[in-house]
Design a protein around this motif. Structure first.
Motif, PDB file in Angstrom:
ATOM      1  N   ILE A 141     -30.448  18.338 -55.406  1.00 31.04           N
ATOM      2  CA  ILE A 141     -29.860  18.443 -54.070  1.00 31.04           C
ATOM      3  C   ILE A 141     -30.203  17.163 -53.307  1.00 31.04           C
ATOM      4  O   ILE A 141     -31.362  16.965 -52.929  1.00 31.04           O
ATOM      5  N   PRO A 142     -29.264  16.261 -53.089  1.00 31.34           N
ATOM      6  CA  PRO A 142     -29.581  14.972 -52.459  1.00 31.34           C
ATOM      7  C   PRO A 142     -30.258  15.147 -51.098  1.00 31.34           C
ATOM      8  O   PRO A 142     -29.810  15.924 -50.252  1.00 31.34           O
ATOM      9  N   GLY A 143     -31.370  14.444 -50.923  1.00 32.90           N
ATOM     10  CA  GLY A 143     -32.083  14.478 -49.654  1.00 32.90           C
ATOM     11  C   GLY A 143     -33.057  15.615 -49.490  1.00 32.90           C
ATOM     12  O   GLY A 143     -33.820  15.653 -48.515  1.00 32.90           O
ATOM     13  N   LYS A 144     -33.098  16.550 -50.432  1.00 33.63           N
ATOM     14  CA  LYS A 144     -33.964  17.722 -50.287  1.00 33.63           C
ATOM     15  C   LYS A 144     -35.439  17.325 -50.201  1.00 33.63           C
ATOM     16  O   LYS A 144     -36.189  17.860 -49.369  1.00 33.63           O
ATOM     17  N   GLY A 145     -35.868  16.380 -51.017  1.00 32.85           N
ATOM     18  CA  GLY A 145     -37.266  15.960 -50.987  1.00 32.85           C
ATOM     19  C   GLY A 145     -37.662  15.353 -49.660  1.00 32.85           C
ATOM     20  O   GLY A 145     -38.786  15.563 -49.169  1.00 32.85           O
ATOM     21  N   THR A 146     -36.755  14.617 -49.042  1.00 28.50           N
ATOM     22  CA  THR A 146     -37.024  14.040 -47.732  1.00 28.50           C
ATOM     23  C   THR A 146     -37.151  15.128 -46.678  1.00 28.50           C
ATOM     24  O   THR A 146     -38.043  15.087 -45.815  1.00 28.50           O
ATOM     25  N   PHE A 200     -27.530  29.793 -51.464  1.00 24.38           N
ATOM     26  CA  PHE A 200     -26.245  29.499 -52.092  1.00 24.38           C
ATOM     27  C   PHE A 200     -26.409  29.331 -53.607  1.00 24.38           C
ATOM     28  O   PHE A 200     -25.551  29.755 -54.390  1.00 24.38           O
ATOM     29  N   VAL A 201     -27.507  28.703 -54.005  1.00 26.14           N
ATOM     30  CA  VAL A 201     -27.779  28.494 -55.432  1.00 26.14           C
ATOM     31  C   VAL A 201     -28.007  29.838 -56.121  1.00 26.14           C
ATOM     32  O   VAL A 201     -27.427  30.124 -57.173  1.00 26.14           O
ATOM     33  N   VAL A 230     -21.582  23.987 -54.163  1.00 24.14           N
ATOM     34  CA  VAL A 230     -22.860  24.678 -54.002  1.00 24.14           C
ATOM     35  C   VAL A 230     -23.953  23.664 -53.653  1.00 24.14           C
ATOM     36  O   VAL A 230     -24.798  23.915 -52.780  1.00 24.14           O
ATOM     37  N   VAL A 231     -23.929  22.524 -54.306  1.00 27.05           N
ATOM     38  CA  VAL A 231     -24.894  21.465 -54.005  1.00 27.05           C
ATOM     39  C   VAL A 231     -24.740  21.015 -52.553  1.00 27.05           C
ATOM     40  O   VAL A 231     -25.725  20.900 -51.804  1.00 27.05           O
ATOM     41  N   GLU A 232     -23.509  20.765 -52.123  1.00 26.39           N
ATOM     42  CA  GLU A 232     -23.266  20.261 -50.777  1.00 26.39           C
ATOM     43  C   GLU A 232     -23.653  21.287 -49.708  1.00 26.39           C
ATOM     44  O   GLU A 232     -24.278  20.948 -48.694  1.00 26.39           O
ATOM     45  N   ARG A 233     -23.304  22.541 -49.921  1.00 24.43           N
ATOM     46  CA  ARG A 233     -23.624  23.570 -48.931  1.00 24.43           C
ATOM     47  C   ARG A 233     -25.136  23.792 -48.850  1.00 24.43           C
ATOM     48  O   ARG A 233     -25.681  24.027 -47.756  1.00 24.43           O
ATOM     49  N   THR A 234     -25.820  23.703 -49.987  1.00 17.82           N
ATOM     50  CA  THR A 234     -27.270  23.842 -49.982  1.00 17.82           C
ATOM     51  C   THR A 234     -27.911  22.674 -49.238  1.00 17.82           C
ATOM     52  O   THR A 234     -28.822  22.860 -48.415  1.00 17.82           O
ATOM     53  N   ARG A 235     -27.442  21.469 -49.495  1.00 15.22           N
ATOM     54  CA  ARG A 235     -27.944  20.292 -48.783  1.00 15.22           C
ATOM     55  C   ARG A 235     -27.757  20.439 -47.287  1.00 15.22           C
ATOM     56  O   ARG A 235     -28.688  20.183 -46.501  1.00 15.22           O
ATOM     57  N   ARG A 282     -35.286  17.912 -56.822  1.00 17.08           N
ATOM     58  CA  ARG A 282     -35.039  18.992 -57.761  1.00 17.08           C
ATOM     59  C   ARG A 282     -34.973  20.329 -57.043  1.00 17.08           C
ATOM     60  O   ARG A 282     -35.627  20.548 -56.025  1.00 17.08           O
ATOM     61  N   VAL A 283     -34.179  21.221 -57.593  1.00 18.55           N
ATOM     62  CA  VAL A 283     -34.076  22.567 -57.041  1.00 18.55           C
ATOM     63  C   VAL A 283     -34.297  23.560 -58.178  1.00 18.55           C
ATOM     64  O   VAL A 283     -33.813  23.355 -59.300  1.00 18.55           O
ATOM     65  N   SER A 284     -35.055  24.610 -57.888  1.00 18.67           N
ATOM     66  CA  SER A 284     -35.331  25.623 -58.907  1.00 18.67           C
ATOM     67  C   SER A 284     -34.901  26.985 -58.388  1.00 18.67           C
ATOM     68  O   SER A 284     -34.868  27.240 -57.181  1.00 18.67           O
ATOM     69  N   ALA A 285     -34.567  27.850 -59.324  1.00 22.44           N
ATOM     70  CA  ALA A 285     -34.233  29.237 -59.001  1.00 22.44           C
ATOM     71  C   ALA A 285     -34.465  30.070 -60.253  1.00 22.44           C
ATOM     72  O   ALA A 285     -34.159  29.624 -61.363  1.00 22.44           O
ATOM     73  N   TYR A 286     -35.015  31.246 -60.057  1.00 19.78           N
ATOM     74  CA  TYR A 286     -35.269  32.159 -61.170  1.00 19.78           C
ATOM     75  C   TYR A 286     -36.026  31.474 -62.303  1.00 19.78           C
ATOM     76  O   TYR A 286     -35.733  31.640 -63.496  1.00 19.78           O
ATOM     77  N   ASP A 287     -37.019  30.657 -61.914  1.00 20.66           N
ATOM     78  CA  ASP A 287     -37.932  29.991 -62.854  1.00 20.66           C
ATOM     79  C   ASP A 287     -37.242  28.951 -63.726  1.00 20.66           C
ATOM     80  O   ASP A 287     -37.723  28.622 -64.810  1.00 20.66           O
ATOM     81  N   HIS A 288     -36.126  28.412 -63.261  1.00 19.15           N
ATOM     82  CA  HIS A 288     -35.444  27.312 -63.954  1.00 19.15           C
ATOM     83  C   HIS A 288     -35.255  26.155 -62.982  1.00 19.15           C
ATOM     84  O   HIS A 288     -34.909  26.375 -61.814  1.00 19.15           O
TER      85      HIS A 288
END
Length: 304
Positions: free
Chosen positions: A60-65, A255-256, A282-287, A48-54
């Motif tokens: 974002i695939p792989g972010k937790g790893t 990016f998000v 945006v998802v891919e660039r953040t990943r 999961r990804v959060s920004a501005y309290d949402h």
């Protein structure tokens, strides 16, 4: 928010913006886990990804790893400075690579922040008062300026959905006592100094970082908990692109944030409507940015 998954032997107890927490349940498997590990919690980093309290969609695939593996790497780099809460990485297959079995700590109700550069809420406070959490800084500093020396700028822990609030050191003393406050300050600055030097050797600026500490109920030692020195808890900038006086490119979810506040998102941050789904690019660039942070810092590629 995404529902937590079911894990044999573990009972889900809490979900934050990014992490899900579990404790051994009352089943035979759960009792075995408790006998093996003691009083522990399974910390699972989601994508999961959060920004501005949402909490945003999609994840974002792989972010937790990345968050988990980078934290584990940093815990090793810091082991001689401060103990940490990791007991084991022997976790259920469903969360392999993105979960840690951790000792349950008595957490201090303080966000321990070290800043070596001026950015974020520290910059906003400096522009208003010339100081950050009561620490006077030289005049003429700009966005991204390196500070004369790193400073400890604590914050109160906010409830889910609320903002942490920067507070002076005296508030920490009032909250946890003078001795504990001094220990938290000194450990935070020691961790920052070690990590800043390691990152700099790898061409990365560590602008600031947020740490959490607790007391080990068995030993009484102040212990480093939660995640540590990840793109979610720290500002990392590429050293070769550092230019004081402007917003710095960062190894995180910038990016998000940029897309959400752009006209193309159509989202009104001041309104009551949740943010729209994130575009695929945006998802891919953040990943890619999270993976690059891991690879630059550790010198190793991460398969996710």
């Amino acid at each position: 928010m995404t529902d937590a998954i079911t894990l044999t032997g573990w009972q889900h107890t809490y979900s934050g913006k990014v992490r899900d927490l579990y404790v051994p349940d009352g089943s035979e498997q759960g009792r075995t886990l408790a006998e093996r590990f003691g009083d522990v919690v399974l910390v699972v980093a989601s994508d999961r990804v959060s920004a501005y309290d949402h909490v945003l969609e999609p994840a974002i695939p792989g972010k937790g790893t990345v968050l988990t593996q980078l934290s584990l790497w940093w815990f090793e780099q810091l082991a001689d400075l401060v103990p940490n809460h990791v007991v084991s990485t022997d976790v259920p297959a469903e969360v392999a690579g993105r979960a840690m079995v951790c000792r349950r700590l008595q957490m201090f109700p303080v966000e321990c922040v070290a800043r070596g550069y001026l950015a974020g809420s520290g910059l906003a406070e400096y522009r208003t008062s010339g100081s950050v959490t009561g620490i006077e800084l030289p005049p003429g500093l700009v966005d991204g300026s390196r500070l004369p020396e790193p400073i400890f700028t604590p914050a109160t822990k906010a409830d889910l959905g609320d903002h942490d609030e920067n507070v002076p050191f005296s508030t920490v003393v009032e909250t946890v006592g003078a001795d504990a406050a001094a220990t938290l300050r000194d450990l935070t600055l020691a961790v920052y100094a070690r990590a800043e030097a390691i990152a700099r050797e790898r061409g990365v600026v560590l602008a600031d970082t947020k740490l959490e500490f607790g007391t080990d109920p068995t030993t009484g030692a102040v212990t480093l908990g939660d995640e540590v020195l990840t793109p979610d808890s720290s500002r990392f900038w590429p050293a070769d692109e550092w230019r004081p006086g402007t917003a710095q490119p960062s190894f995180d979810k910038q990016f998000v944030r940029d897309w959400l506040t752009s006209a193309s998102s159509g989202w009104d941050r001041a309104g009551d409507v949740p943010p729209p789904p994130l575009p695929a690019d945006v998802v891919e660039r953040t990943r890619d940015r999270y993976l690059e942070a891991y690879e630059r810092l550790t010198g190793s590629a991460l398969a996710v």
